[in-house]
Design an enzyme around this catalytic site. Structure first.
Site, mmCIF file in Angstrom:
data_model
loop_
_atom_site.group_PDB
_atom_site.id
_atom_site.type_symbol
_atom_site.label_atom_id
_atom_site.label_comp_id
_atom_site.label_asym_id
_atom_site.label_seq_id
_atom_site.Cartn_x
_atom_site.Cartn_y
_atom_site.Cartn_z
ATOM 1 N N LYS A 33 0.847 -1.207 0.000
ATOM 2 C CA LYS A 33 0.000 0.000 0.000
ATOM 3 C C LYS A 33 0.879 1.252 0.000
ATOM 4 O O LYS A 33 2.100 1.171 0.240
ATOM 5 C CB LYS A 33 -0.920 -0.025 1.218
ATOM 6 C CG LYS A 33 -0.184 -0.023 2.567
ATOM 7 C CD LYS A 33 -1.125 -0.310 3.726
ATOM 8 C CE LYS A 33 -0.373 -0.343 5.042
ATOM 9 N NZ LYS A 33 -1.239 -0.737 6.172
ATOM 10 N N TYR A 238 14.745 30.444 8.091
ATOM 11 C CA TYR A 238 13.548 31.107 8.628
ATOM 12 C C TYR A 238 13.622 31.274 10.142
ATOM 13 O O TYR A 238 14.112 30.397 10.861
ATOM 14 C CB TYR A 238 12.310 30.266 8.311
ATOM 15 C CG TYR A 238 11.858 30.394 6.871
ATOM 16 C CD1 TYR A 238 11.502 31.631 6.329
ATOM 17 C CD2 TYR A 238 11.787 29.270 6.054
ATOM 18 C CE1 TYR A 238 11.079 31.737 5.009
ATOM 19 C CE2 TYR A 238 11.366 29.364 4.734
ATOM 20 C CZ TYR A 238 11.011 30.608 4.220
ATOM 21 O OH TYR A 238 10.602 30.709 2.924
#
Ligand SMILES: *Cc1c(COP(=O)(O)O)cnc(C)c1O
Length: 339
Positions: A33, A238
Site C-alpha cells: 500500500k 527562517y
C-alpha cells in the site's frame, strides 16, 4: 541537477521478504500500500513476486491497478478497505479481492459482483476496520479467500491486547475452513501462535522497525547547491532559528518538507558527508535545508540523510515520529533509482 537521489536496494527488499518468510511456517504475503511504502509499488511488487510472494495487499482499490499491471494475472491482490460504493468496476477489471469490513459491504459485494472473489476482515479489538464479533456469522466467510484481522499493539510484544486479540480471532474463526491471517510485521516476530496460514508484513520488507534484523533498503543523497561562511551573530534560515557563535560554514542542500523531510526534524537531524556527521542548522524550509558543515575540510557535492549511518527509524526518532511516516512521506521530486 538539484534533485535528490532516493536509491532503493531491491536485493535488500527481497532478502527482507525471505528473512520474514523464514520466520514462519506459513505463507508470506506482502503489503505494498501507499505506493509500496513510498518506494514505488510496481518495482517493489515485481521484486517481491520474484522472491516468491503470491499475495499482495493494498489499502484502496485504486492502488491495486498499478500492482496488477506490474504483476500480470495470477497473484492475488487484496484490498484492506473492502468494497466501497463505486469500486465494482475496478475490482472486476483488475481482478482485485476486497476484504469486506461490514455486513453492508458484504451485501454490496454480493449484489454488484456475484461470484467475484472476496475475503473478510474481522475486528478483534482495534476498532478501526472489520466486522464486529456481534455482527459476524460463519456463513459470511463461506467462500472467503482469506479471513483476517489486524493487531493494534504488535510493536509491543508484551502488550496484553495482543493476547486478547489472538483469543478473539480464534473464537471468531475456529469453525471456518477459509485461510486465516492475523500478523503484520510485528505479529510475524511474535511467534507461531500469531502466524496462522498467511503473514502480511509491510514495514519490515522496507527495512523498518519492529524488524530489527532488516537490511536497510533506502539511501537518500541530497545535492549541495551553495555554501557560505557565517560570522558570529549571523543567522541561517527562517525565523533565525540558528545563529552562529563562531565562524560557521553553512551548506544549503536541495530538499525540504515538501519532499517529506518534515519540519519536526529542524535542528535535530544529522546529515552525513562520508562518515562525518554534520547537523541541520535551523529550520527545514519547503525545498531547502541548511547544514553546518564546519567540521568538514572540503565542500561536498552531496550530503546523505538516509543510509548506513542514519536509518529511516533513526531519522524518524530525530523528528519525533515513526519510520512508517518518514518512508511514506518521501516525496515525488526525488529521482528514484532502483538498484
Ligand atoms: C499496513 C497493514 C499491514 C502491514 O503492517 P506493517 O506493520 O507495515 O507490517 C498489514 N495489515 C494491515 C491490515 C495493514 O493495514
Amino acid at each position: 541537477m538539484a534533485t535528490g537521489t532516493l536509491s532503493i536496494d531491491l536485493d535488500a527488499l527481497a532478502a527482507n521478504w525471505r528473512a520474514l518468510d523464514a520466520l514462519s511456517g506459513s505463507e508470506t504475503g506482502a503489503v505494498v500500500k501507499a505506493d509500496g511504502y513510498g518506494l514505488g509499488a510496481a518495482r517493489v511488487s515485481k521484486t517481491l513476486a520474484k522472491a516468491g510472494a503470491r499475495q499482495f495487499f493494498v489499502a484502496i482499490a485504486e492502488e491495486g491497478v498499478p500492482v496488477r499491471k506490474a504483476l500480470g494475472p495470477g497473484p492475488r491482490i487484496s484490498v484492506f478497505s473492502g468494497h466501497m460504493e463505486g469500486d465494482a468496476a475496478l475490482l472486476k477489471d483488475h481482478d482485485l479481492t476486497p476484504l469486506l469490513n461490514s455486513p453492508e459491504q458484504l451485501i454490496r459485494h454480493r449484489a454488484t459482483l456475484p461470484g467475484h472473489a472476496y475475503g473478510v476482515q474481522l475486528d478483534t479489538g482495534m476498532n478501526r476496520l472489520g466486522i464486529e464479533p456481534e455482527d459476524f456469522s460463519p456463513d459470511m466467510a463461506q467462500d472467503a479467500t482469506l479471513v483476517m484481522s489486524h493487531l493494534a499493539c504488535a510493536d509491543e510484544p508484551n502488550h496484553p491486547t495482543n493476547q486478547k486479540q489472538l483469543t478473539s480471532f480464534r473464537e471468531m474463526t475456529n469453525t471456518l475452513t477459509a485461510p486465516k491471517s492475523l500478523a503484520a510485521t510485528g505479529g510475524t516476530l511474535m511467534g507461531k501462535d500469531y502466524h496462522f496460514d498467511l503473514t502480511r508484513p509491510g514495514i519490515g520488507l522496507y527495512g523498518g522497525l519492529p524488524f530489527a534484523d532488516a537490511k536497510p533498503v533506502v539511501t537518500l543523497d541530497l545535492p549541495v547547491i551553495q555554501t557560505r561562511v557565517l560570522q558570529p551573530g549571523e543567522s541561517a534560515g527562517y525565523a533565525c532559528a540558528f545563529t552562529a557563535t563562531k565562524p560557521t560554514k553553512i551548506a544549503t542542500v536541495s530538499a525540504g518538507y515538501a519532499d517529506g523531510l518534515i519540519r519536526a526534524m529542524s535542528g535535530t537531524a544529522m546529515l552525513y558527508a562520508g562518515d562525518t556527521a554534520v547537523p541541520l542548522a535551523g529550520r527545514v524550509s519547503m525545498d531547502l535545508l541548511t547544514v553546518d558543515i564546519t567540521a568538514l575540510d572540503h565542500i561536498p557535492d552531496r550530503l546523505q540523510i538516509l543510509g548506513p549511518h542514519q536509518t529511516v527509524d533513526q531519522l524518524a526518532e530525530a523528528a519525533g515520529t515513526i519510520g512508517y511516516e518518514i518512508l511514506t512521506s518521501l516525496g515525488p521530486r526525488y529521482t528514484r533509482v532502483h538498484v
